[in-house]
Motif scaffolding. Structure first.
Motif, PDB file in Angstrom:
ATOM      1  N   ASN A  38     -22.176 -27.276  -1.915  1.00 57.11           N
ATOM      2  CA  ASN A  38     -21.043 -26.399  -2.257  1.00 57.11           C
ATOM      3  C   ASN A  38     -20.911 -26.216  -3.563  1.00 57.11           C
ATOM      4  O   ASN A  38     -20.728 -27.184  -4.333  1.00 57.11           O
ATOM      5  N   LEU A  39     -21.080 -25.109  -4.050  1.00 58.08           N
ATOM      6  CA  LEU A  39     -20.829 -24.787  -5.702  1.00 58.08           C
ATOM      7  C   LEU A  39     -19.250 -25.143  -6.159  1.00 58.08           C
ATOM      8  O   LEU A  39     -19.228 -25.105  -7.572  1.00 58.08           O
ATOM      9  N   LYS A 254     -21.229 -15.985   3.001  1.00 61.77           N
ATOM     10  CA  LYS A 254     -21.263 -17.408   2.485  1.00 61.77           C
ATOM     11  C   LYS A 254     -21.455 -18.019   1.082  1.00 61.77           C
ATOM     12  O   LYS A 254     -20.981 -18.763   0.668  1.00 61.77           O
ATOM     13  N   MET A 255     -22.364 -17.176   0.433  1.00 64.77           N
ATOM     14  CA  MET A 255     -22.863 -17.400  -0.811  1.00 64.77           C
ATOM     15  C   MET A 255     -21.719 -17.103  -1.984  1.00 64.77           C
ATOM     16  O   MET A 255     -21.573 -18.001  -2.779  1.00 64.77           O
ATOM     17  N   TYR A 256     -21.404 -15.778  -1.777  1.00 60.80           N
ATOM     18  CA  TYR A 256     -20.490 -15.475  -2.944  1.00 60.80           C
ATOM     19  C   TYR A 256     -18.938 -15.585  -2.689  1.00 60.80           C
ATOM     20  O   TYR A 256     -18.255 -15.606  -3.618  1.00 60.80           O
ATOM     21  N   SER A 257     -18.528 -15.674  -1.497  1.00 62.17           N
ATOM     22  CA  SER A 257     -17.302 -15.525  -1.265  1.00 62.17           C
ATOM     23  C   SER A 257     -16.723 -17.458  -1.051  1.00 62.17           C
ATOM     24  O   SER A 257     -15.842 -17.741  -1.526  1.00 62.17           O
ATOM     25  N   PHE A 258     -17.725 -17.851  -0.275  1.00 61.64           N
ATOM     26  CA  PHE A 258     -17.171 -19.407   0.128  1.00 61.64           C
ATOM     27  C   PHE A 258     -17.808 -20.343  -0.855  1.00 61.64           C
ATOM     28  O   PHE A 258     -17.592 -21.455  -1.006  1.00 61.64           O
ATOM     29  N   ASN A 260     -20.699 -21.670  -0.523  1.00 56.01           N
ATOM     30  CA  ASN A 260     -21.192 -22.674   0.354  1.00 56.01           C
ATOM     31  C   ASN A 260     -22.507 -22.319   0.688  1.00 56.01           C
ATOM     32  O   ASN A 260     -22.912 -21.560   1.605  1.00 56.01           O
ATOM     33  N   TYR A 261     -23.357 -22.931  -0.113  1.00 59.79           N
ATOM     34  CA  TYR A 261     -24.934 -22.532  -0.209  1.00 59.79           C
ATOM     35  C   TYR A 261     -25.383 -23.466   1.112  1.00 59.79           C
ATOM     36  O   TYR A 261     -26.525 -22.851   1.415  1.00 59.79           O
ATOM     37  N   GLY A 262     -24.922 -24.472   1.428  1.00 63.62           N
ATOM     38  CA  GLY A 262     -25.563 -25.135   2.583  1.00 63.62           C
ATOM     39  C   GLY A 262     -25.547 -24.445   4.023  1.00 63.62           C
ATOM     40  O   GLY A 262     -26.448 -23.994   4.480  1.00 63.62           O
TER      41      GLY A 262
ATOM     42  N   PHE C 122     -32.446 -13.186  -1.051  1.00 59.56           N
ATOM     43  CA  PHE C 122     -31.130 -13.849  -1.889  1.00 59.56           C
ATOM     44  C   PHE C 122     -31.273 -15.250  -1.905  1.00 59.56           C
ATOM     45  O   PHE C 122     -30.716 -16.035  -3.011  1.00 59.56           O
ATOM     46  N   LEU C 123     -31.822 -15.911  -0.901  1.00 59.83           N
ATOM     47  CA  LEU C 123     -32.055 -17.474  -0.683  1.00 59.83           C
ATOM     48  C   LEU C 123     -32.788 -18.023  -1.910  1.00 59.83           C
ATOM     49  O   LEU C 123     -32.530 -19.065  -2.336  1.00 59.83           O
TER      50      LEU C 123
END
Lengths: 293, 416, 279
Positions: A38-39, A254-258, A260-262, C122-123
């Motif tokens: 998580n960033l 999930k990437m840009y709002s949360f 959460n990359y996982g 994107f990944l």
């Protein structure tokens, strides 16, 4: 033997570049899918098994089943119309006519714009209050209240699909047109002499001859549509109320709002698995079809 | 031989001069990028460089939509970076990842620090009560109204004192067959701010430090007053076009400028934008409406400057931050950009921020008994993603797919 | 009767072509109209179908204040460079895969190419960024070009292999027997015959690279290295979308891609003198 070696060396640059810039990162990414990454707190990265996947499947805010359904509709409907309309356009352009050059330059341009930017433009055009479409319909007196193309959950998905169709027609048109050019004229002559009409010629001569092109473009395009979040991201960001959310767009959220990359990587993993299964089924069905000839 | 010695001497001398007057290059990344704002920053930088000839600043301006992500990846990759723009939404993430420097020692020797308004210190010390950044601009919601449209219906903007007044006005305006609507709804991209600003003003014991948590330990979503506020918001939404459920900032502005929804709650940086599209006599700004409690709990959005923890040039970086935060520079920047400045000196001496449309905000700042500046739990580990969740739920609610009770219970469950 | 049928057929054809064109042009029309509107005309209701007059201030702003000229140049450099690079690499590998004798090997490698298309782009961005930042390869237009080549060559190889497969080996056999080298055969015999395919692939490369946004934003920092999509995106700020200047930017950004298409389609739809060798 020497020729074979030379041929193999010709392929090496591609393989090297792909390994360096695609395969290595993707292996790292797959690893992230099984980690709590998580960033918001990068010091707290740890292996968490299938937790990300379970979280995705059971998320109450973004219903996974609905997302999958949306994705299937998004891909299937877009593909069917992109292909048939693209093929139709290619057939229409096959024989030269006056102004064909300028015409094709114009009609192919949807492919020439950035997906994200054109998504924003279309969002404005489809706007339920100030959009061009509603403006035209109201001027023509067909309606007197704007239609919520992107705000009515029942039709929002169709609206983004229409834009996707618009976007993808040139791809098929250009690829199939190039393929159509390679069909030898003699085959048509022979068929004509056998008394085959236009439609028969199309299905008995053209289609089989360019089948490899059809097959590969459809497979590629399916993968691209599935992986392509730009238009939805720009137009609705998955809304309203999850009605236009697809797997790819969900991954972006999930990437840009949360941050959460996982979980984003987990969704990516799901996408890749789905495509792998699809490609396997597709290619084996294709080879069975080939063998049938 | 003599020649060689001479050349060596000259070179050494030159090298010495160069080393002595060595230029420090700073890398500065902004995140609220826009072409105009970049130009203003460039002007500030140019002036600073003239005053400090041995410091050069490199402005990095990623597009706004990707800027937060770009900042994070740049820091993750430990790329050279010295000064960064920190937002209210991002400060916790930046601190937790150890990317920001504690500015306490720098502030101790900063004379102008005494002139910052209390809100500025509140903002600076958001995380761990330690100043990790110096705020530059404040964003506080107020009510923008189309005076020309409202006057057609005999509505006086100054009468819009409470949310009930606003609802009455919107219902009076609502005439869909003539394409006249009332409330300018926000449907996506952090829409929570709009109903929450309204609903919290209904709650007697709202907690300014964390609007989602009441002092008694319960979440605000269990409060019947909060629910009453939401019920009013739903009625407001009914005076908005159905399409507004998908509206972001752009559509809100589009709708306001076209006159379709002449009542818009927005931040001060909207002023500059509206001035390019409307005449000054077509709109005005009035203070945020209050609830039945006689109060409102506006949150204060902010952005500021911080020093990257691994920067090699912290002293020089601080010099720039000091310069940008000085009352004159800060006032100039915010006059162009739109939001509210940070120095009490500016508020006292500069009429710009207390006249015209800005009188609305001046009123709000001057009446703390009515306007209690509050915070949402940006720093909570539950915050990331909350805005997306709330957005999906709010859309379902306004579409009528789910009941208010269900949604409130869900949110209570999330935050308790 | 036949003449009537023909006429009707042509008529339908014209309707169909017109339909396609209108559908395709809707957003372009709107973008062009918007680019010529002044700021007060953008958000009117009912909407204005045409600008009051041809207002060029958006275009002026674009090239003066927004420095679009530099970005245009950067994009041209990267797009043309990467497209040519990718074309060479793809044609080589496509031909190699097509002619290699071990079908198992070529199919295996081909599958490897298809696999890359299954990956959501994107990944890849974060791991790629972290990997390259270790080598200080960020903020480098050349490196960005290489990444772009990586993005498109799988597609290019698959497509070119497909086209080369359709060209009978017999065409080359004569030359090979005469002692021509592999590359010579490719260059002299196969390429001229597959020009439509090459042109189609090149135009796809160019368009995709020209329009690529997210990688450009991620991997470029300096203002003077920015590409056109990144510049267009910078017209979206916290204060919303500056539709006037962004529309002008979109129109200008379209020009090279349309030029490339117009140039390429001449070859794509030129038709060939087929039948050098009868199957």
């Amino acid at each position: 033997m020497k020729r074979n070696l030379k041929l193999f060396i010709m392929v090496l640059p591609t393989i090297a570049i792909l390994i360096l810039f695609t395969y290595i990162p993707i292996v790292q990414e797959i690893q992230i899918a099984f980690e709590n990454y998580n960033l918001y707190n990068l010091s707290n990265i740890y292996f968490n098994g299938f937790d990300n996947f379970i979280a995705i499947f059971t998320n109450i805010d973004f219903n996974f089943v609905q997302i999958v359904l949306n994705t299937v509709l998004w891909v299937v409907i877009s593909l069917i119309f992109q292909f048939t309309l693209g093929f139709g356009l290619a057939l229409l352009l096959k024989k030269p006519f006056k102004g064909r050059g300028i015409y094709s330059g114009l009609v192919f341009y949807p492919w020439a714009v950035s997906g994200f930017a054109i998504g924003l433009v279309w969002a404005w055009i489809f706007n339920g209050q100030f959009g061009l479409i509603n403006g035209i319909l109201m001027r023509l007196g067909i309606i007197n209240q704007g239609i919520g193309f992107l705000s009515d959950p029942h039709i929002a998905l169709m609206s983004v699909i229409i834009v996707n169709i618009w976007y993808g027609i040139p791809f098929f048109a250009i690829m199939l047109l190039a393929a159509l050019q390679s069909v030898p004229e003699e085959l048509y002559e022979a068929a004509k002499m056998d008394g085959a009409g236009r439609v028969k010629r199309l299905f008995n001569v053209t289609v089989p001859y360019i089948r490899p092109t059809i097959a590969s473009t459809i497979l590629l395009r399916t993968m691209w549509i599935l992986n392509f979040p730009d238009i939805i991201y720009a137009m609705t960001d998955g809304g309203p109320a999850n009605s236009t959310n697809t797997l790819a767009n969900y991954m972006i959220i999930k990437m840009y709002s949360f941050y959460n990359y996982g979980q984003a990587a987990a969704i990516g993993f799901i996408i890749m698995s789905v495509l792998l299964i699809f490609a396997t089924i597709y290619l084996s069905a294709l080879s069975r079809l080939e063998k049938g000839i | 031989m003599k020649k060689v010695i001479l050349m060596v001497l000259v070179f050494t001398l030159l090298a010495g001069i160069v080393a002595f007057s060595e230029t420090i290059t700073l890398n500065f990344m902004q995140v609220l990028t826009s072409p105009q704002r970049t130009a203003w920053w460039e002007q500030v930088i140019k002036d600073f460089e003239t005053l400090n000839p041995n410091i050069k600043i490199n402005l990095i301006s990623p597009p706004y939509e990707q800027a937060d992500n770009k900042l994070t990846t740049t820091l993750m990759g430990k790329q050279p970076l010295d000064i960064i723009e920190v937002r209210d939404y991002t400060i916790k993430q930046l601190v937790d990842n150890g990317w920001l420097t504690n500015l306490t020692p720098y502030i101790a020797t900063w004379s102008a620090s005494k002139t910052l308004i209390p809100l500025a210190w509140q903002a600076a010390k958001t995380v761990n009560d330690t100043p990790y950044m110096i705020p530059q601009s404040f964003f506080v919601k107020a009510l923008f109204v189309r005076t020309d449209v409202l006057s057609k219906y005999g509505i006086d903007p100054n009468d819009l004192k409470t949310w009930q007044d606003v609802l009455n006005a919107c219902q009076k305006l609502y005439n869909p067959s003539k394409n006249q609507f009332g409330w300018d709804n926000r449907g996506k991209n952090s829409p929570f701010i709009f109903p929450d600003t309204l609903a919290t003003s209904f709650v007697d014991n709202a907690n300014p430090n964390n609007l989602y948590m009441l002092p008694n330990g319960q979440t605000i979503f269990t409060s019947s007053q909060y629910k009453a506020g939401w019920e009013l918001y739903i009625k407001l939404f009914k005076t908005s076009p159905q399409d507004s459920i998908n509206w972001g900032f752009d559509s809100q502005v589009n709708s306001f400028v076209s006159g379709i929804t002449p009542i818009l709650m927005q931040d001060p940086d909207t002023v500059g934008l509206l001035n390019t599209m409307l005449d000054k006599d077509q709109y005005t700004v009035v203070p945020l409406p209050v609830g039945p409690t006689g109060r409102a709990y506006p949150n204060y959005g902010f952005n500021g400057l911080g020093i990257v923890s691994y920067s090699q040039n912290k002293q020089a970086a601080w010099k720039f931050i000091e310069y940008a935060s000085s009352p004159e520079v800060n006032a100039w920047f915010n006059k162009n950009y739109g939001p509210l400045p940070i120095s009490s000196v500016t508020y006292q001496n500069d009429p710009y921020f207390s006249t015209g449309v800005y009188s609305a905000w001046a009123y709000m700042m001057a009446h703390p008994e009515e306007y209690v500046f509050s915070n949402y739990p940006f720093n909570s580990s539950k915050w990331p993603g909350w805005t997306s969740i709330q957005q999906a739920d709010m859309q379902s609610l306004l579409l009528g797919n789910v009941s208010l009770d269900t949604v409130l219970a869900k949110w209570n469950n999330y935050w308790k | 009767m036949k003449i009537l049928k023909r006429f009707f057929g042509s008529f339908l054809k014209v309707i169909a072509l017109g339909g396609y064109l209108i559908f395709a042009l809707i957003p372009l029309y709107w973008v062009m109209v918007t680019s010529f509107k002044g700021p007060k005309e953008l958000y009117t209701f009912p909407i204005a179908f045409l600008p009051k007059s041809l207002n060029f201030e958006n275009y002026e702003f674009l090239f003066t204040f927004a420095n679009f000229g530099i970005y245009f140049r950067n994009s041209l450099l990267v797009s043309l460079g990467a497209s040519f690079g990718a074309l060479i690499v793809s044609v080589l590998s496509g031909y190699g895969l097509s002619r290699i004798s071990s079908k198992k090997l070529s199919n295996g490698i081909l599958i490897g190419m298809y696999l890359t298309q299954m990956i959501p782009g994107f990944l890849l961005m974060l791991p790629l960024y972290l990997m390259l930042s270790k080598f200080s390869m960020i903020n480098n237009l050349f490196v960005l070009g290489i990444i772009y080549i990586d993005i498109v060559i799988a597609f290019g190889t698959i497509m070119s292999k497909g086209f080369f497969d359709r060209i009978p080996v017999s065409l080359e056999e004569a030359a090979l027997i005469d002692g021509c080298g592999t590359l010579e055969v490719l260059y002299r015999i196969v390429l001229p015959v597959s020009l439509p395919a090459i042109m189609a692939i090149f135009s796809f490369f160019f368009v995709n690279i020209w329009n690529e946004l997210f990688l450009a934003v991620m991997f470029l920092s300096s203002n003077d290295k920015m590409t056109v999509p990144a510049a267009l995106n910078s017209f979206i700020s916290k204060a919303g979308i500056s539709w006037g200047v962004m529309s002008a930017g979109l129109v200008v950004a379209l020009l090279p891609t349309i030029a490339v298409f117009a140039f390429a389609q001449k070859y794509i739809i030129a038709g060939l003198t087929e039948g050098a060798v009868k199957e």
